[in-house]
Design an enzyme around this catalytic site. Structure first.
Site, mmCIF file in Angstrom:
data_model
loop_
_atom_site.group_PDB
_atom_site.id
_atom_site.type_symbol
_atom_site.label_atom_id
_atom_site.label_comp_id
_atom_site.label_asym_id
_atom_site.label_seq_id
_atom_site.Cartn_x
_atom_site.Cartn_y
_atom_site.Cartn_z
ATOM 1 N N ASN A 136 -9.917 9.366 -38.088
ATOM 2 C CA ASN A 136 -10.460 10.676 -37.701
ATOM 3 C C ASN A 136 -10.389 10.771 -36.185
ATOM 4 O O ASN A 136 -10.907 9.890 -35.491
ATOM 5 C CB ASN A 136 -11.923 10.811 -38.115
ATOM 6 C CG ASN A 136 -12.131 11.456 -39.467
ATOM 7 O OD1 ASN A 136 -13.173 11.276 -40.045
ATOM 8 N ND2 ASN A 136 -11.178 12.196 -39.990
ATOM 9 N N ASN A 181 -17.544 18.474 -49.499
ATOM 10 C CA ASN A 181 -16.400 17.588 -49.333
ATOM 11 C C ASN A 181 -16.143 16.898 -50.665
ATOM 12 O O ASN A 181 -17.035 16.828 -51.522
ATOM 13 C CB ASN A 181 -16.689 16.543 -48.255
ATOM 14 C CG ASN A 181 -17.038 17.168 -46.923
ATOM 15 O OD1 ASN A 181 -16.173 17.574 -46.158
ATOM 16 N ND2 ASN A 181 -18.333 17.268 -46.626
ATOM 17 N N ASN A 196 -15.969 21.294 -36.722
ATOM 18 C CA ASN A 196 -14.736 21.025 -37.453
ATOM 19 C C ASN A 196 -13.570 21.776 -36.824
ATOM 20 O O ASN A 196 -13.755 22.684 -36.005
ATOM 21 C CB ASN A 196 -14.890 21.447 -38.919
ATOM 22 C CG ASN A 196 -15.503 20.354 -39.780
ATOM 23 O OD1 ASN A 196 -15.223 19.172 -39.584
ATOM 24 N ND2 ASN A 196 -16.330 20.751 -40.734
ATOM 25 N N ARG A 229 -13.973 19.620 -46.008
ATOM 26 C CA ARG A 229 -14.158 21.039 -45.709
ATOM 27 C C ARG A 229 -14.100 21.200 -44.184
ATOM 28 O O ARG A 229 -14.435 20.287 -43.435
ATOM 29 C CB ARG A 229 -15.494 21.543 -46.248
ATOM 30 C CG ARG A 229 -16.691 20.904 -45.596
ATOM 31 C CD ARG A 229 -18.008 21.521 -46.011
ATOM 32 N NE ARG A 229 -19.085 20.951 -45.199
ATOM 33 C CZ ARG A 229 -20.339 21.346 -45.244
ATOM 34 N NH1 ARG A 229 -20.698 22.313 -46.051
ATOM 35 N NH2 ARG A 229 -21.260 20.794 -44.476
ATOM 36 N N CYS A 264 -13.296 9.473 -43.615
ATOM 37 C CA CYS A 264 -14.519 10.276 -43.499
ATOM 38 C C CYS A 264 -15.698 9.324 -43.598
ATOM 39 O O CYS A 264 -15.904 8.694 -44.648
ATOM 40 C CB CYS A 264 -14.578 11.335 -44.592
ATOM 41 S SG CYS A 264 -16.115 12.302 -44.570
ATOM 42 N N GLY A 265 -16.470 9.221 -42.536
ATOM 43 C CA GLY A 265 -17.589 8.289 -42.510
ATOM 44 C C GLY A 265 -18.686 8.653 -43.480
ATOM 45 O O GLY A 265 -19.162 7.807 -44.253
ATOM 46 N N THR A 266 -19.115 9.920 -43.465
ATOM 47 C CA THR A 266 -20.181 10.325 -44.389
ATOM 48 C C THR A 266 -19.695 10.291 -45.834
ATOM 49 O O THR A 266 -20.475 10.024 -46.757
ATOM 50 C CB THR A 266 -20.709 11.729 -44.039
ATOM 51 O OG1 THR A 266 -19.610 12.654 -43.994
ATOM 52 C CG2 THR A 266 -21.447 11.722 -42.705
ATOM 53 N N CYS A 291 -21.231 14.029 -38.536
ATOM 54 C CA CYS A 291 -19.949 13.396 -38.847
ATOM 55 C C CYS A 291 -20.107 11.911 -38.566
ATOM 56 O O CYS A 291 -20.420 11.522 -37.436
ATOM 57 C CB CYS A 291 -18.838 14.000 -37.999
ATOM 58 S SG CYS A 291 -17.249 13.148 -38.156
ATOM 59 N N GLY A 292 -19.897 11.081 -39.579
ATOM 60 C CA GLY A 292 -20.109 9.648 -39.410
ATOM 61 C C GLY A 292 -19.145 9.001 -38.442
ATOM 62 O O GLY A 292 -19.546 8.262 -37.525
ATOM 63 N N ASN A 293 -17.848 9.268 -38.603
ATOM 64 C CA ASN A 293 -16.875 8.705 -37.674
ATOM 65 C C ASN A 293 -17.047 9.308 -36.278
ATOM 66 O O ASN A 293 -16.870 8.631 -35.262
ATOM 67 C CB ASN A 293 -15.453 8.935 -38.184
ATOM 68 C CG ASN A 293 -15.146 8.095 -39.411
ATOM 69 O OD1 ASN A 293 -15.668 6.997 -39.562
ATOM 70 N ND2 ASN A 293 -14.304 8.607 -40.291
#
Length: 274
Positions: A14, A180, A66, A199, A208-210, A75-77
């Site tokens: 990401n 997502n 986004n 999304r 995607c971290g989350t 956003c985790g990452n």
């Protein structure tokens, strides 16, 4: 020509444009600005834009947008990448606290990696019936800061992530905000392979971290894995998810992984005026 200092960082594939907005040099309501910056080949190109802003009682506030210009909860990452940015730019020490729209996160620089304590997941649901064009699916759902649907698949490489992900993202069950979609294969009690439709990006992303957190939590709740869980993303980079499950509650969730500085530079007006 006006210039805006920025860094581009990548977390597990990401990539993000990150700007220190303490001086409010960027108008956070300017959706088109974000869209233009994120457009590949025309500008810097990224999955999203992260703004570092002032906040009381923490080191900074994280704002995440986004590629479509819409602001989302977290956003985790991105949380790992913004932590590395804040550390490298003297905004925070190796251990830091920052505000997101999903709550206060704590993070720590661990060598080349960053480990972030995320918000505890909510709305965990198992074996939810979901009707798509190819038939009825039994999916999991968890909000790990943002909403995620989790599919268990055997043929991960052959899964039509774009079409199934798009149908899920816009499904009536998840209106109005959408969701997502993650497609996972459990390789062992400590390893998951994953592909994700996000999304806002409106396509499959490399990580995607989350989504990795939601997938690990759903799989663990079903007894398929146990903490810590290594999640191999589409980029090939592995994220590590730490958590505790007690009395049916999931808590103390940590996301650990890389946060790589791709380049440092200045945005000129040509980056968004086209």
């Amino acid at each position: 020509m006006d210039k805006i200092p920025f860094m581009k960082l990548s977390g597990a594939g990401n990539d993000f444009v990150i700007i220190n907005n303490f001086a409010e040099i960027v108008d956070s309501t300017d959706t088109e600005f974000v869209q233009k910056l994120c457009q590949r080949r025309m500008s810097v190109g990224a999955d999203g834009v992260l703004l570092v802003e002032k906040a009381d009682d923490v080191d900074f506030r994280m704002r995440y947008f986004n590629a479509d210009g819409g602001e989302v909860e977290t956003c985790g990452n991105g949380a790992r990448c913004i932590s590395k940015f804040a550390y490298l730019n003297g905004i925070a020490a190796e251990q830091m606290r920052f505000l997101t729209n999903a709550g206060i996160y704590e993070s720590e620089i661990v060598g080349e990696n960053v480990k972030v304590r995320m918000s505890d997941p909510t709305e965990i649901r198992l074996n939810v019936p979901l009707q798509l064009d190819d038939g009825l699916h039994a999916v999991g759902f968890a909000n790990s800061g943002v909403p995620h649907v989790v599919f268990f698949v055997d043929d991960l490489e052959g899964t039509d992530v774009y079409n199934l992900g798009q149908q899920t993202r816009y499904h009536d069950n998840f209106k109005p905000d959408g969701t997502n979609a993650n497609f996972i294969r459990v390789e062992s009690p400590g390893l998951i392979d994953i592909r994700t439709y996000e999304r806002g990006v409106e396509d499959e992303t490399l990580a995607c971290g989350t989504g990795s957190i939601a997938s690990a939590i759903i799989a663990a709740t079903l007894g398929k894995v146990a903490s810590p869980v290594a999640v191999k993303t589409a980029s090939g980079i592995v994220l590590k998810i730490h958590f505790e499950i007690a009395d049916g509650e999931v808590k103390n969730v940590y996301l650990e992984g890389d946060a790589r500085v791709i380049y440092v530079g200045e945005l000129t007006t040509d980056a968004w005026n086209y």
